[in-house]
Design a protein around this motif. Structure first.
Motif, PDB file in Angstrom:
ATOM      1  N   LYS A  54       0.818  -1.222   0.000  1.00 48.27           N
ATOM      2  CA  LYS A  54       0.000   0.000   0.000  1.00 48.27           C
ATOM      3  C   LYS A  54       0.852   1.272   0.000  1.00 48.27           C
ATOM      4  N   LEU A  55       1.973   1.231  -0.712  1.00 51.74           N
ATOM      5  CA  LEU A  55       2.816   2.418  -0.798  1.00 51.74           C
ATOM      6  C   LEU A  55       2.136   3.504  -1.631  1.00 51.74           C
ATOM      7  N   GLY A  56       2.249   4.746  -1.153  1.00 54.95           N
ATOM      8  CA  GLY A  56       1.762   5.886  -1.916  1.00 54.95           C
ATOM      9  C   GLY A  56       2.877   6.438  -2.789  1.00 54.95           C
ATOM     10  N   ALA A  57       2.578   7.504  -3.525  1.00 54.23           N
ATOM     11  CA  ALA A  57       3.558   8.092  -4.439  1.00 54.23           C
ATOM     12  C   ALA A  57       4.787   8.610  -3.700  1.00 54.23           C
ATOM     13  N   TRP A  58       4.579   9.207  -2.521  1.00 58.94           N
ATOM     14  CA  TRP A  58       5.718   9.754  -1.780  1.00 58.94           C
ATOM     15  C   TRP A  58       6.615   8.640  -1.235  1.00 58.94           C
ATOM     16  N   GLY A 211      12.739   6.100 -26.146  1.00 58.79           N
ATOM     17  CA  GLY A 211      12.968   4.829 -26.812  1.00 58.79           C
ATOM     18  C   GLY A 211      11.748   4.214 -27.455  1.00 58.79           C
ATOM     19  N   ASN A 212      11.975   3.151 -28.238  1.00 57.76           N
ATOM     20  CA  ASN A 212      10.864   2.384 -28.797  1.00 57.76           C
ATOM     21  C   ASN A 212      10.059   1.718 -27.698  1.00 57.76           C
ATOM     22  N   ARG A 213      10.748   1.287 -26.654  1.00 55.15           N
ATOM     23  CA  ARG A 213      10.090   0.693 -25.495  1.00 55.15           C
ATOM     24  C   ARG A 213      10.645   1.368 -24.240  1.00 55.15           C
ATOM     25  N   VAL A 214       9.735   1.812 -23.396  1.00 57.37           N
ATOM     26  CA  VAL A 214      10.122   2.458 -22.135  1.00 57.37           C
ATOM     27  C   VAL A 214       9.477   1.682 -20.993  1.00 57.37           C
ATOM     28  N   TYR A 215      10.299   1.184 -20.086  1.00 56.73           N
ATOM     29  CA  TYR A 215       9.813   0.420 -18.943  1.00 56.73           C
ATOM     30  C   TYR A 215      10.243   1.100 -17.649  1.00 56.73           C
ATOM     31  N   MET A 216       9.533   0.788 -16.587  1.00 55.22           N
ATOM     32  CA  MET A 216       9.890   1.283 -15.257  1.00 55.22           C
ATOM     33  C   MET A 216       9.908   0.134 -14.264  1.00 55.22           C
ATOM     34  N   LEU A 217      10.824   0.195 -13.317  1.00 63.01           N
ATOM     35  CA  LEU A 217      10.731  -0.728 -12.199  1.00 63.01           C
ATOM     36  C   LEU A 217       9.513  -0.345 -11.361  1.00 63.01           C
ATOM     37  N   GLU A 218       8.991  -1.304 -10.640  1.00 65.18           N
ATOM     38  CA  GLU A 218       7.743  -1.131  -9.902  1.00 65.18           C
ATOM     39  C   GLU A 218       7.750   0.076  -8.979  1.00 65.18           C
ATOM     40  N   HIS A 219       8.877   0.322  -8.302  1.00 66.58           N
ATOM     41  CA  HIS A 219       8.939   1.436  -7.350  1.00 66.58           C
ATOM     42  C   HIS A 219       9.771   2.605  -7.854  1.00 66.58           C
ATOM     43  N   ALA A 220       9.987   2.674  -9.169  1.00 68.76           N
ATOM     44  CA  ALA A 220      10.680   3.824  -9.757  1.00 68.76           C
ATOM     45  C   ALA A 220       9.679   4.966  -9.927  1.00 68.76           C
ATOM     46  N   ILE A 221      10.197   6.173 -10.179  1.00 61.57           N
ATOM     47  CA  ILE A 221       9.336   7.331 -10.447  1.00 61.57           C
ATOM     48  C   ILE A 221       9.837   8.019 -11.711  1.00 61.57           C
ATOM     49  N   ALA A 241       5.764  18.208  -0.273  1.00 64.68           N
ATOM     50  CA  ALA A 241       6.226  17.308  -1.334  1.00 64.68           C
ATOM     51  C   ALA A 241       5.357  16.060  -1.440  1.00 64.68           C
ATOM     52  N   ARG A 242       4.885  15.555  -0.300  1.00 69.75           N
ATOM     53  CA  ARG A 242       4.019  14.364  -0.327  1.00 69.75           C
ATOM     54  C   ARG A 242       2.763  14.646  -1.154  1.00 69.75           C
ATOM     55  N   ALA A 244       2.378  16.946  -3.439  1.00 71.84           N
ATOM     56  CA  ALA A 244       2.756  17.145  -4.838  1.00 71.84           C
ATOM     57  C   ALA A 244       2.981  15.802  -5.533  1.00 71.84           C
ATOM     58  N   ALA A 245       3.666  14.879  -4.852  1.00 65.74           N
ATOM     59  CA  ALA A 245       3.956  13.572  -5.443  1.00 65.74           C
ATOM     60  C   ALA A 245       2.670  12.841  -5.818  1.00 65.74           C
ATOM     61  N   THR A 246       1.673  12.936  -4.957  1.00 62.14           N
ATOM     62  CA  THR A 246       0.392  12.261  -5.211  1.00 62.14           C
ATOM     63  C   THR A 246      -0.316  12.853  -6.416  1.00 62.14           C
ATOM     64  N   ASN A 247      -0.297  14.168  -6.530  1.00 65.20           N
ATOM     65  CA  ASN A 247      -1.022  14.848  -7.606  1.00 65.20           C
ATOM     66  C   ASN A 247      -0.306  14.796  -8.948  1.00 65.20           C
ATOM     67  N   MET A 248       1.004  14.560  -8.942  1.00 63.87           N
ATOM     68  CA  MET A 248       1.791  14.603 -10.175  1.00 63.87           C
ATOM     69  C   MET A 248       1.714  13.322 -11.003  1.00 63.87           C
ATOM     70  N   LYS A 249       1.195  12.238 -10.432  1.00 66.30           N
ATOM     71  CA  LYS A 249       1.094  10.957 -11.151  1.00 66.30           C
ATOM     72  C   LYS A 249       2.470  10.497 -11.635  1.00 66.30           C
ATOM     73  N   ILE A 250       3.344  10.194 -10.711  1.00 64.28           N
ATOM     74  CA  ILE A 250       4.736   9.897 -11.048  1.00 64.28           C
ATOM     75  C   ILE A 250       5.105   8.424 -10.899  1.00 64.28           C
ATOM     76  N   THR A 251       4.192   7.596 -10.433  1.00 65.24           N
ATOM     77  CA  THR A 251       4.529   6.193 -10.206  1.00 65.24           C
ATOM     78  C   THR A 251       4.372   5.378 -11.490  1.00 65.24           C
ATOM     79  N   ALA A 252       4.942   4.183 -11.473  1.00 64.01           N
ATOM     80  CA  ALA A 252       4.869   3.312 -12.645  1.00 64.01           C
ATOM     81  C   ALA A 252       3.419   2.977 -13.004  1.00 64.01           C
ATOM     82  N   ASP A 253       2.596   2.715 -12.008  1.00 58.02           N
ATOM     83  CA  ASP A 253       1.188   2.394 -12.271  1.00 58.02           C
ATOM     84  C   ASP A 253       0.474   3.565 -12.937  1.00 58.02           C
ATOM     85  N   ASP A 254       0.726   4.785 -12.431  1.00 51.57           N
ATOM     86  CA  ASP A 254       0.100   5.975 -13.011  1.00 51.57           C
ATOM     87  C   ASP A 254       0.509   6.149 -14.465  1.00 51.57           C
TER      88      ASP A 254
END
Length: 317
Positions: A54-58, A211-221, A241-242, A244-254
């Motif tokens: 249940k990690l949040g963006a921050w 790139g042609n393909r762009v991937y992210m690790l699960e907990h990367a931003i 900052a917390r 801002a992180a939530t509103n910016m949609k910076i996680t891999a899932d977002d």
């Protein structure tokens, strides 16, 4: 020694108790602590799984910045053979924040480019904490030109808080260097695969991630600006900052939902820093799969598809 993040205090407390029990048992062999240690280890696994589910963006931002997270040098050592780093931009000088060179991936000749943050004070200073100067991007351009000339796939590993904003860097054309690096990525007639392994900060990241393909690790931003920077600009208060992180949609899932990235590479429970070998191996499998898929396209098809991919971002939102 394990470094714990603020939200990992329950894990830290439990592992601290395990350490104490192991120390006690080593000092007095008549004391049997195995049963209690086993019970605590089970609780650690359960607590880690519950917290990371249940990690949040921050919190993910903190994990992406974890000092023990595997960096470019770790991926390069495990995934590539015969890695030969190239230095200098043939114009001003060398920038160790960007590592670039030629290597073999599963026996295939490739060009490898990535940002390296360093793992201790000495190496962090050497690599400027992973924040490249213009000569770093011009070095990346030089390697990409070489890859295009000799038909070598380009693999990039992104991990930077952003391009270095110093006066000298601006005087030497930081914005121009980033723009030309991005342009070079878009113009390649070879497969280009980009992986965000930690932080993907602003133009400093996209300059080697188009790139042609762009991937992210699960907990990367991956973001246009750091959460602290966004909070300072929007509210003149970096402590937000917390929010801002939530509103910016910076996680891999977002970003996967927004169509900005093509896939997410799962991390072990507790983050990549707990099992570096596992996440590096998973990254290698994703790269291999993407290379096999992209290898079926011609140079013109690769370039056209890459350009269209980025033109399409945001059209269906």
């Amino acid at each position: 020694m394990q470094t714990y993040l603020d939200f990992e205090k329950p894990i830290s407390d439990l592992e601290g108790k395990i350490h104490e029990l192991k120390k006690l048992a080593s000092e007095d062999e008549s004391i049997d602590t195995s049963e209690e240690i086993s019970r605590l280890e089970t609780r650690v696994r359960e607590a880690t799984k519950e917290i990371y589910a249940k990690l949040g963006a921050w919190e993910k931002t903190q994990v992406a910045r974890h000092p023990q997270r595997p960096h470019f040098v770790n991926y390069a050592a495990e995934l590539f053979t015969d890695f030969t780093p190239l230095a200098g931009d043939r114009n001003f000088g060398e920038d160790a924040a960007i590592q670039a060179g030629l290597a073999r991936f599963n026996g295939m000749p490739v060009a490898v480019i990535g940002q390296e943050k360093g793992h201790d004070t000495k190496t962090r200073l050497k690599h400027n904490f992973g924040s490249p100067r213009p000569e770093g991007y011009r070095k990346a351009i030089r390697v990409m030109e070489m890859a295009d000339r000799f038909a070598l796939p380009v693999i990039t590993l992104v991990d930077t808080a952003g391009a270095y904003p110093g006066v000298g860097a601006e005087e030497r054309g930081q914005a121009e260097a980033i723009a030309r690096s991005t342009e070079m990525c878009l113009g390649l007639k070879v497969p280009m695969i980009s992986i965000v392994i930690g932080e993907g900060g602003s133009g400093g990241a996209i300059a080697i991630a188009t790139g042609n393909r762009v991937y992210m690790l699960e907990h990367a931003i991956y973001s246009v600006i750091s959460p602290e920077g966004a909070a300072s600009i929007l509210w003149r208060d970096s402590t937000r900052a917390r929010e801002a992180a939530t509103n910016m949609k910076i996680t891999a899932d977002d970003l996967k939902a927004l169509g900005i990235i093509d896939g997410i590479i799962p991390e072990p429970v507790g983050g990549a820093h707990r099992e570096p070998e596992t996440v590096i191996a998973a990254t290698g499998k994703v790269i291999a799969s993407a290379l096999e898929e992209l290898g079926k396209l011609s140079g013109e098809e690769l370039r056209a598809a890459r350009r269209q991919k980025f033109l399409d971002i945001g059209r269906n939102l």
